[in-house]
Structure formats: C-alpha cells, structure tokens
Design a protein around this motif. Structure first.
Motif, PDB file in Angstrom:
ATOM      1  N   VAL A 131    -126.093  24.736  96.225  1.00 39.98           N
ATOM      2  CA  VAL A 131    -127.186  23.771  96.052  1.00 39.98           C
ATOM      3  C   VAL A 131    -128.222  23.955  97.164  1.00 39.98           C
ATOM      4  N   PHE A 132    -127.750  24.129  98.389  1.00 40.22           N
ATOM      5  CA  PHE A 132    -128.649  24.366  99.524  1.00 40.22           C
ATOM      6  C   PHE A 132    -129.433  25.667  99.331  1.00 40.22           C
ATOM      7  N   THR A 133    -128.739  26.723  98.969  1.00 37.42           N
ATOM      8  CA  THR A 133    -129.376  28.027  98.771  1.00 37.42           C
ATOM      9  C   THR A 133    -130.411  27.977  97.657  1.00 37.42           C
ATOM     10  N   SER A 134    -130.045  27.341  96.547  1.00 39.34           N
ATOM     11  CA  SER A 134    -130.956  27.227  95.414  1.00 39.34           C
ATOM     12  C   SER A 134    -132.210  26.452  95.790  1.00 39.34           C
ATOM     13  N   GLY A 135    -132.045  25.397  96.596  1.00 38.13           N
ATOM     14  CA  GLY A 135    -133.192  24.620  97.047  1.00 38.13           C
ATOM     15  C   GLY A 135    -134.153  25.439  97.887  1.00 38.13           C
ATOM     16  N   ILE A 136    -133.604  26.310  98.730  1.00 33.72           N
ATOM     17  CA  ILE A 136    -134.446  27.183  99.548  1.00 33.72           C
ATOM     18  C   ILE A 136    -135.212  28.176  98.663  1.00 33.72           C
ATOM     19  N   ILE A 137    -134.503  28.762  97.697  1.00 34.62           N
ATOM     20  CA  ILE A 137    -135.156  29.711  96.789  1.00 34.62           C
ATOM     21  C   ILE A 137    -136.290  29.022  96.026  1.00 34.62           C
ATOM     22  N   ALA A 138    -136.034  27.822  95.540  1.00 39.46           N
ATOM     23  CA  ALA A 138    -137.063  27.081  94.801  1.00 39.46           C
ATOM     24  C   ALA A 138    -138.259  26.766  95.685  1.00 39.46           C
ATOM     25  N   ARG A 139    -137.995  26.457  96.942  1.00 35.35           N
ATOM     26  CA  ARG A 139    -139.114  26.146  97.840  1.00 35.35           C
ATOM     27  C   ARG A 139    -140.013  27.358  98.048  1.00 35.35           C
TER      28      ARG A 139
END
Length: 286
Positions: A131-139
């Motif tokens: 979830v953390f990694t995906s949030g960074i990618i989306a940002r």
C-alpha cells in the motif's frame, strides 16, 4: 503464486476500489474481516480472511490502493476532484472509463508487488508495504508536489501555522492525546488477541469503525494501532508490550501523515507506513 486468473481478479478488485472509493472499500475490508474472524474463531477455515479480506477483492493493496491511485488521477489529471488525496468519494461520479481503468491497473500492480515482496520472504507486513509503495508510485505518476509535498510559507495552509513553519511531529497536546488513546486501545486489543490468537481482530474492528469517518464524523484511523498491538501481543504474549508498540505506531502514523500528506496532492497512507515499519521490527527482533 502468480496466475493469470488472479491477475484478472486483481484488476477487478482495483476497479471495485475506484468505483466505490478507497475508504469505502477499506471499510468493507473491516466488515467482511469481522465475518472471517468469527468463522475462524468458531473453528472454520481462514478462506474469507485469506482470499477475500486480504485477497483480490478487498485486499488493501488491491482495492484500497486502486482507489487511492484512481483518486490521484481523477483530481490531478482530469480535475474531477478538488484534491487527489480525497479517498472518501466514490469515483462512479466521474463516469470516466480512464479513471476506473487506473484503479484496475493499480489493482494488478498491488497484486504483483505484494507477490514479489512475499516471494522474497520479507519480514514485514507485505500488504502494508505494498500500500505504501503503491501510494508512492501514484504520487510520482499523477501528483505534482513531490514525495514530501510542496511547501510554501505563503500558502494558505502554511499561513495558519505558527510562524508559517512546517512541522513533521505532532505538537505536545496532540502527542499526549494520541499516546493515551493508542495505549488504551493497545491494552484491550492485545488482551483479546492474546486470548483468541487472531492477530487481525483489532485491525478488522478498526477498519469497520471508519464508516463513521465516511459519514463525516471526526473519527481517527486506528487500524495501525490495533494491528501492531496484535502482532506484538502474539509475539510476546505480553499485553503491556503490545500497548507500548501501539503507542509507537500511533505516533509514527502521525509523523508519516505530516511528512507525506502535508502540502501534497495525492494520498500516501500513513497507517500502512507505520504498520510495515513496526511489523518489520516485531518480526525481526521479537
């Protein structure tokens, strides 16, 4: 194991998260999780928890993360939302195929990233880390404010803070408040987890309680507190240690929120940040 069937299911889970919104999807994770906990506690199989709650339909790394990414895209690339950090609004309102498609793509991405982390046997909560990694990618894919937000002393938000200075830690009043309710929740959840040996019990209760936040009430997220308390209680059999880790998780989440989600235009999940960091410490050292 990776399979085309699960990849397609993950796409559907990401579409689901985007369609109804990231937070509503996570709330359903909590409610269905409570059903799974009840089944497990009565001697039944863990299928609901393993394959539904943390699987391709309601897994936070798929449905919630898909909703988060879709909101970032809808706000920053399509101007459908006032903020890319809006995780409450169901994105059905956009009536835009591309928005829902982004959710599906990030659902697949979440499935693959979590599978990769799990295959490496990383000693952490790989769902939270995903979830953390995906949030960074989306940002980086859809945001414009950078990893730590774009701070301006002249901004409207900055003008309301003391001396216009950005803070990365909660003030003393907030620190004490968070520490106390984290300690209380940590004690009671650690006791119940030690009693039932179901470490996600508190997590599911906390996720379901976020329905009040969706309704507009000032309801804090507590799943990072209760899950970490559960992990620590299982590892040590000591509810006091569980409560101490709960306090650390509560404070760490607030620090993550101030660090990643201040002056920013997408959502990087602070509870997931606290969970994957502290679960790593618990799994490695305890």
């Amino acid at each position: 194991m990776f399979s085309m069937e699960l990849i397609l299911a993950a796409f559907g889970g990401g579409v689901f998260g985007a369609l109804i919104g990231a937070l509503p999807a996570f709330i359903f994770t909590g409610f269905v999780g409570l059903i799974g906990v009840a089944v497990l506690a009565s001697g039944g199989a863990g299928t609901i928890l393993g394959d539904v709650v943390f699987g391709t339909l309601l897994g936070p790394h798929i449905a919630f993360a898909g909703g988060v990414a879709a909101a970032a895209y809808a706000a920053n690339k399509k101007n459908y939302l006032a903020s890319g950090g809006d995780i409450l609004t169901p994105l059905k309102k956009t009536n835009d195929v591309s928005v829902i498609l982004v959710g599906g793509i990030f659902g697949i991405l979440g499935y693959i990233i979590n599978g990769f982390y799990a295959s490496m046997a990383l000693p952490t909560d790989t769902v939270a880390m995903t979830v953390f990694t995906s949030g960074i990618i989306a940002r980086f894919a859809f945001g414009q404010t950078g990893l730590f937000g774009k701070y301006s002393a002249q901004s409207e938000v900055a003008a309301t803070t003391e001396l216009g200075k950005r803070s990365f830690v909660p003030d003393s009043k907030s620190f004490a408040f968070i520490a106390l309710y984290s300690f209380g929740l940590g004690l009671v959840i650690s006791y119940l987890v030690d009693l039932t040996q179901i470490n996600v019990l508190g997590f599911c209760i906390s996720a379901a309680l976020l329905i009040f936040a969706q309704m507009g009430f000032d309801m804090p997220a507590t799943h990072h507190i209760t899950l970490i308390a559960g992990y620590a209680a299982i590892a040590t059999g000591n509810i006091f240690i569980g409560a101490i880790f709960a306090v650390i998780s509560g404070i760490l989440c607030e620090v993550a929120a101030l660090t990643f989600n201040s002056y920013s235009d997408t959502h990087i999940d602070p509870p997931a940040t606290a969970i994957f960091i502290l679960s790593f410490i618990i799994f490695i050292f305890i």
